[in-house]
Design an enzyme around this catalytic site. Structure first.
Site, PDB file in Angstrom:
ATOM      1  N   ARG A  38     -20.910  -2.869 -14.254  1.00 47.61           N
ATOM      2  CA  ARG A  38     -19.575  -2.353 -13.959  1.00 47.61           C
ATOM      3  C   ARG A  38     -19.089  -1.612 -15.204  1.00 47.61           C
ATOM      4  O   ARG A  38     -19.530  -1.875 -16.321  1.00 47.61           O
ATOM      5  CB  ARG A  38     -18.618  -3.488 -13.628  1.00 47.61           C
ATOM      6  N   LYS A  87     -17.203 -10.367 -14.397  1.00 45.66           N
ATOM      7  CA  LYS A  87     -15.903 -10.695 -13.830  1.00 45.66           C
ATOM      8  C   LYS A  87     -15.737 -12.204 -13.743  1.00 45.66           C
ATOM      9  O   LYS A  87     -16.688 -12.939 -13.496  1.00 45.66           O
ATOM     10  CB  LYS A  87     -15.776 -10.081 -12.426  1.00 45.66           C
ATOM     11  N   HIS A 146     -19.216   3.840 -10.540  1.00 43.34           N
ATOM     12  CA  HIS A 146     -19.694   2.707  -9.732  1.00 43.34           C
ATOM     13  C   HIS A 146     -20.860   3.117  -8.841  1.00 43.34           C
ATOM     14  O   HIS A 146     -21.628   2.267  -8.392  1.00 43.34           O
ATOM     15  CB  HIS A 146     -18.542   2.164  -8.879  1.00 43.34           C
ATOM     16  N   ARG A 173     -24.047   1.883 -10.188  1.00 43.63           N
ATOM     17  CA  ARG A 173     -24.295   0.468  -9.888  1.00 43.63           C
ATOM     18  C   ARG A 173     -24.882   0.329  -8.483  1.00 43.63           C
ATOM     19  O   ARG A 173     -25.798  -0.458  -8.255  1.00 43.63           O
ATOM     20  CB  ARG A 173     -22.989  -0.309 -10.035  1.00 43.63           C
ATOM     21  N   HIS A 229     -23.029 -10.950  -8.530  1.00 43.82           N
ATOM     22  CA  HIS A 229     -22.233 -11.299  -7.356  1.00 43.82           C
ATOM     23  C   HIS A 229     -22.196 -12.818  -7.208  1.00 43.82           C
ATOM     24  O   HIS A 229     -23.229 -13.483  -7.278  1.00 43.82           O
ATOM     25  CB  HIS A 229     -22.841 -10.690  -6.083  1.00 43.82           C
ATOM     26  N   TYR A 261     -26.272  -4.191   0.872  1.00 42.76           N
ATOM     27  CA  TYR A 261     -27.358  -3.286   0.509  1.00 42.76           C
ATOM     28  C   TYR A 261     -28.542  -3.397   1.463  1.00 42.76           C
ATOM     29  O   TYR A 261     -29.383  -2.507   1.503  1.00 42.76           O
ATOM     30  CB  TYR A 261     -27.809  -3.554  -0.927  1.00 42.76           C
TER      31      TYR A 261
END
Length: 275
Positions: free
Chosen positions: A139, A163, A221, A224, A247, A256
């Site tokens: 990110r 995150k 992004h 990514r 994630h 994906y």
């Protein structure tokens, strides 16, 4: 019309554009209530569910995002007129179709990287930064948040602060490692001013912010997304991609699995006895 509607629309808390948008939506609600002999005070979870269903049946058919916007305006009115405790917690907006991430093809990524060039300290910094974003699937905030000690050239690893204070370790790709080493050797010493520990420095010797990356790539992004998609095309499983992306849930990564239908066909043709 209930005077509370007009007071709500005249509220100083609303911008002019919000007031115009809400005006259409809340007046549509009050007209619907009038046709059924209902008042604003009669709105409860059942009435709101009926109204949401009516919006969904309308002609022309409304998009899920439009219905969600209209219901958000209604909820704002109910909070103002009846108080927060009278606003139903249930969500009645239809599920929005999940958009597949827009992922550039490999040749597009190569062209984007070549376009950056590598002239001078800032050019080298930019190339190393973007190469690392793509190589490690970072990110924007993760990339500019890296410190010098987060890159382990000996083990070919990058320690990423993700995150929600969730750290992860990702491999350092050969190409990204090459450009990072050049940047650290040839460019960063010229940018450094004092004891700043950030990996990527601005022209003033300070830690970069994400706006610098957005100036280089309007939509960073997408790199990514390219990282995840290209791994999937190369045969990586979703669990591995989940770990590399950081994630917390596999359901986030599973988007994906819908990106590359050609790969699914190849796997099917290779693996199924009746293909």
């Amino acid at each position: 019309m209930d005077e509370r509607v007009e007071r709500f629309l005249d509220s100083a808390a609303l911008s002019e554009s919000t007031r115009r948008a809400y005006g259409v939506d809340v007046r549509q609600l009050t007209a619907w209530l009038d046709r059924r002999g209902l008042r604003l005070d009669d709105v409860d979870v059942r009435v709101l569910a009926d109204y949401a269903a009516e919006l969904g049946r309308g002609q022309p058919k409304l998009a899920p995002t439009t219905i969600a916007r209209k219901l958000a305006a209604v909820r704002a009115l109910l909070r103002f007129a009846l108080g927060p405790e009278r606003v139903p917690d249930a969500s009645f907006a239809p599920r929005r179709p999940r958009r597949l991430p827009e992922s550039p093809r490999l040749e597009e990524v190569d062209a984007e990287l070549d376009r950056l060039g590598a002239d001078g300290p800032l050019g080298l910094r930019n190339r190393a930064l973007v190469e690392l974003v793509y190589s490690a699937g970072l990110r924007s905030a993760e990339a500019v948040g890296l410190d010098l000690g987060d890159v382990d050239f000996e083990q070919e690893l990058v320690h990423v602060h993700g995150k929600g204070d969730k750290d992860r370790t990702v491999p350092l790709g050969e190409e990204a490692g090459h450009w990072l080493a050049r940047y650290l050797r040839e460019a960063r010493p010229e940018l450094a001013r004092g004891a700043e520990n950030a990996l990527f420095l601005s022209a003033r010797g300070r830690r970069l912010n994400t706006s610098t990356l957005r100036r280089l790539l309007p939509h960073p992004h997408r790199l990514r997304h390219a990282f995840a998609t290209h791994l999937l095309e190369g045969g990586a499983d979703l669990r591995t991609i989940q770990e590399l992306l950081g994630h917390s849930s596999l359901s986030t990564t599973q988007i994906y699995s819908h990106v590359d239908g050609r790969r699914l066909r190849r796997v099917y043709d290779r693996a199924h006895p009746r293909s």
